[in-house]
Design a protein around this motif. Structure first.
Motif, mmCIF file in Angstrom:
data_model
loop_
_atom_site.group_PDB
_atom_site.id
_atom_site.type_symbol
_atom_site.label_atom_id
_atom_site.label_comp_id
_atom_site.label_asym_id
_atom_site.label_seq_id
_atom_site.Cartn_x
_atom_site.Cartn_y
_atom_site.Cartn_z
ATOM 1 N N ALA A 76 0.857 -1.198 0.000
ATOM 2 C CA ALA A 76 0.000 0.000 0.000
ATOM 3 C C ALA A 76 0.885 1.238 0.000
ATOM 4 N N HIS A 77 0.594 2.195 -0.914
ATOM 5 C CA HIS A 77 1.361 3.441 -0.958
ATOM 6 C C HIS A 77 0.773 4.431 0.054
ATOM 7 N N ILE A 78 1.638 5.245 0.662
ATOM 8 C CA ILE A 78 1.161 6.401 1.430
ATOM 9 C C ILE A 78 2.063 7.589 1.093
ATOM 10 N N ARG A 107 6.916 10.883 -0.986
ATOM 11 C CA ARG A 107 6.651 12.295 -0.678
ATOM 12 C C ARG A 107 5.274 12.686 -1.215
ATOM 13 N N GLY A 108 4.945 12.194 -2.409
ATOM 14 C CA GLY A 108 3.663 12.526 -3.030
ATOM 15 C C GLY A 108 3.836 13.539 -4.136
ATOM 16 N N ASP A 109 2.972 13.437 -5.130
ATOM 17 C CA ASP A 109 2.965 14.431 -6.198
ATOM 18 C C ASP A 109 2.443 15.743 -5.621
ATOM 19 N N TYR A 121 9.439 14.768 3.626
ATOM 20 C CA TYR A 121 10.031 13.830 2.665
ATOM 21 C C TYR A 121 9.566 12.409 2.963
ATOM 22 N N ALA A 122 9.737 11.541 1.963
ATOM 23 C CA ALA A 122 9.417 10.121 2.174
ATOM 24 C C ALA A 122 10.215 9.572 3.358
ATOM 25 N N SER A 123 11.461 10.057 3.505
ATOM 26 C CA SER A 123 12.302 9.554 4.614
ATOM 27 C C SER A 123 11.715 9.920 5.972
ATOM 28 N N THR A 173 11.674 1.991 -9.281
ATOM 29 C CA THR A 173 12.001 3.211 -10.025
ATOM 30 C C THR A 173 10.762 3.862 -10.631
ATOM 31 N N GLN A 174 10.899 5.153 -10.856
ATOM 32 C CA GLN A 174 9.968 5.864 -11.734
ATOM 33 C C GLN A 174 10.066 5.202 -13.106
ATOM 34 N N LEU A 175 9.002 5.294 -13.897
ATOM 35 C CA LEU A 175 9.053 4.691 -15.233
ATOM 36 C C LEU A 175 10.197 5.323 -16.041
HETATM 37 P P1 FAD Z 1 11.440 11.957 -1.714
HETATM 38 O O1 FAD Z 1 12.284 10.752 -1.584
HETATM 39 O O2 FAD Z 1 10.942 12.602 -0.457
HETATM 40 O O3 FAD Z 1 12.266 13.047 -2.559
HETATM 41 C C1 FAD Z 1 11.602 14.213 -3.076
HETATM 42 C C2 FAD Z 1 12.655 15.257 -3.467
HETATM 43 O O4 FAD Z 1 13.278 15.762 -2.286
HETATM 44 C C3 FAD Z 1 13.803 14.705 -4.324
HETATM 45 O O5 FAD Z 1 14.209 15.741 -5.181
HETATM 46 C C4 FAD Z 1 14.903 14.391 -3.313
HETATM 47 O O6 FAD Z 1 16.192 14.478 -3.894
HETATM 48 C C5 FAD Z 1 14.681 15.488 -2.265
HETATM 49 N N1 FAD Z 1 14.981 15.043 -0.895
HETATM 50 C C6 FAD Z 1 14.635 13.866 -0.312
HETATM 51 N N2 FAD Z 1 15.021 13.853 0.967
HETATM 52 C C7 FAD Z 1 15.630 15.046 1.198
HETATM 53 C C8 FAD Z 1 16.234 15.621 2.355
HETATM 54 N N3 FAD Z 1 16.280 14.973 3.511
HETATM 55 N N4 FAD Z 1 16.747 16.879 2.234
HETATM 56 C C9 FAD Z 1 16.681 17.559 1.052
HETATM 57 N N5 FAD Z 1 16.114 17.049 -0.051
HETATM 58 C C10 FAD Z 1 15.597 15.815 0.020
HETATM 59 N N6 FAD Z 1 2.784 9.844 -5.941
HETATM 60 C C11 FAD Z 1 1.572 9.817 -5.336
HETATM 61 O O7 FAD Z 1 1.011 10.884 -5.024
HETATM 62 N N7 FAD Z 1 0.929 8.617 -5.051
HETATM 63 C C12 FAD Z 1 1.502 7.413 -5.349
HETATM 64 O O8 FAD Z 1 0.932 6.370 -5.055
HETATM 65 C C13 FAD Z 1 2.784 7.393 -5.978
HETATM 66 N N8 FAD Z 1 3.414 6.230 -6.291
HETATM 67 C C14 FAD Z 1 4.694 6.254 -6.793
HETATM 68 C C15 FAD Z 1 5.378 5.042 -7.012
HETATM 69 C C16 FAD Z 1 6.705 5.053 -7.483
HETATM 70 C C17 FAD Z 1 7.432 3.741 -7.692
HETATM 71 C C18 FAD Z 1 7.353 6.283 -7.754
HETATM 72 C C19 FAD Z 1 8.775 6.306 -8.245
HETATM 73 C C20 FAD Z 1 6.675 7.491 -7.569
HETATM 74 C C21 FAD Z 1 5.353 7.490 -7.086
HETATM 75 N N9 FAD Z 1 4.646 8.676 -6.860
HETATM 76 C C22 FAD Z 1 3.412 8.673 -6.262
HETATM 77 C C23 FAD Z 1 5.226 9.956 -7.266
HETATM 78 C C24 FAD Z 1 6.067 10.600 -6.133
HETATM 79 O O9 FAD Z 1 5.244 10.956 -5.048
HETATM 80 C C25 FAD Z 1 6.737 11.830 -6.728
HETATM 81 O O10 FAD Z 1 7.660 11.430 -7.722
HETATM 82 C C26 FAD Z 1 7.364 12.789 -5.751
HETATM 83 O O11 FAD Z 1 7.699 13.970 -6.473
HETATM 84 C C27 FAD Z 1 8.637 12.278 -5.062
HETATM 85 O O12 FAD Z 1 8.365 11.253 -4.192
HETATM 86 P P2 FAD Z 1 9.553 10.485 -3.395
HETATM 87 O O13 FAD Z 1 8.900 9.635 -2.397
HETATM 88 O O14 FAD Z 1 10.504 9.891 -4.319
HETATM 89 O O15 FAD Z 1 10.217 11.763 -2.657
#
Ligand code: FAD
Length: 284
Positions: A76-78, A107-109, A121-123, A173-175
């Motif tokens: 499940a994505h969050i 992180r989310g779009d 951030y996702a982290s 990975t992203q597509l």
């Molecule tokens: P992060 O890992 O948080 O990174 C986002 C940006 O911040 C990057 O530029 C990174 O370099 C930078 N960054 C990260 N951590 C730090 C930090 N500590 N300090 C400074 N900069 C930092 N979107 C949705 O809304 N719903 C979905 O279900 C969904 N599914 C996806 C599935 C996959 C496999 C992928 C690859 C993407 C998906 N997305 C989804 C899109 C995603 O939410 C976006 O691409 C978003 O812009 C980045 O998400 P991320 O989790 O990779 O971000």
């Protein structure tokens, strides 16, 4: 089961992504897609979360259907966008109740009404979840073309390392449409000491409009060969040509020994079934 085990047990893991319905209760479309997907036995199925942090309930519902009704492994994505600690806690309790073991933290779009509250951030999601609920298996996204907001791919990989150190155990990975970009990215990860399994995200492009939308949404580069294919097809031919291109990509990835491929099915049963059936020999 945590999906990290799959990558220890199998040489080539093939998984699929579906999206939940836009409206609550309208599960028929995704259930129809899941019936087709079940027939080709993917190793796991992930369910997206709506843009701007919307639709979490529907993601949970679909994940639960994947597990209970279809007896498949679910992810499940969050997303961090619009997420509060309270909402995350509620979601995690639902996951525990519904036996959702695998969570993709993102992180989310960013769309117009996107706001950040307790997580940026996702982290940040990974740190929170792992410190309180260490038994969940966490997955994260990564970007062979570089994330569009990162100043460089090197910096993006440094930021990716933060996400892995926070507890993300598997990457998708992203597509992407150019396998060489993926191989270069994998070399860069290895040079940075990152050996986390990575599933290559493959999106079959089956109509011309879709490719233009994808490029503007996620910044994926279109190689000349694919651009020529798109330019020379009628709508009917594009379906066949797009499937063939995706299958060729997967075949080449398999030949290069990648750990896994994640197929963005867009809930299109025919597309998912044909890709998995054609690639079945790779999974033996
Ligand atoms: P992060 O890992 O948080 O990174 C986002 C940006 O911040 C990057 O530029 C990174 O370099 C930078 N960054 C990260 N951590 C730090 C930090 N500590 N300090 C400074 N900069 C930092 N979107 C949705 O809304 N719903 C979905 O279900 C969904 N599914 C996806 C599935 C996959 C496999 C992928 C690859 C993407 C998906 N997305 C989804 C899109 C995603 O939410 C976006 O691409 C978003 O812009 C980045 O998400 P991320 O989790 O990779 O971000």
């Amino acid at each position: 089961m945590g999906i990290e085990r799959l990558f220890k047990e199998k040489e080539f893991v093939m998984s699929a992504e579906v999206f939940p319905p836009k409206k609550n209760g309208e599960l028929e479309g995704v259930i129809r897609a899941l019936k087709g997907i079940k027939s080709v036995s993917p190793d796991f199925v992930s369910v997206t979360y709506g843009a701007s942090g919307t639709g979490g309930d529907k993601t949970n519902d679909v994940a639960s259907v994947i597990i209970d009704a279809f007896d498949m492994e679910a992810v499940a994505h969050i997303t961090a966008v619009n997420m509060t600690v309270e909402k995350l806690e509620e979601t995690l309790q639902v996951f525990l109740k519904k036996n959702v073991q695998n969570i993709m933290v993102l992180r989310g779009d960013i769309v117009e009404d996107s706001k950040f509250f307790d997580f940026h951030y996702a982290s940040d999601l990974a740190t929170y979840i792992k410190s309180r609920y260490p038994k969940f298996t966490l997955l994260g996204g990564c970007y062979p073309d570089g994330h569009y907001q990162a100043p460089s791919i090197e910096q993006d990989i440094e930021n990716l390392k933060i996400k892995l150190d926070a507890g993300v155990e598997h990457l998708i990975t992203q597509l992407f449409f150019d396998n060489d970009t993926f191989y270069r990215f994998m070399d860069m990860l290895a040079a940075r000491g990152i050996n986390t399994p990575v599933s290559a995200g493959i999106m079959p492009v089956t109509n011309v409009k879709q490719i233009n939308r994808l490029v503007s949404m996620c910044g994926a580069q279109i190689p000349k060969r694919l651009a020529n294919i798109v330019a020379n097809q009628t709508s009917d031919d594009m379906y066949r040509a797009g499937l063939d291109y995706a299958i060729e990509q997967i075949s080449d990835l398999h030949a290069h020994g990648v750990s896994g491929v994640h197929v963005y099915t867009m809930n299109k049963t025919n597309v998912a079934v044909e890709i998995f059936e054609t690639c079945a020999p790779f999974r033996k």
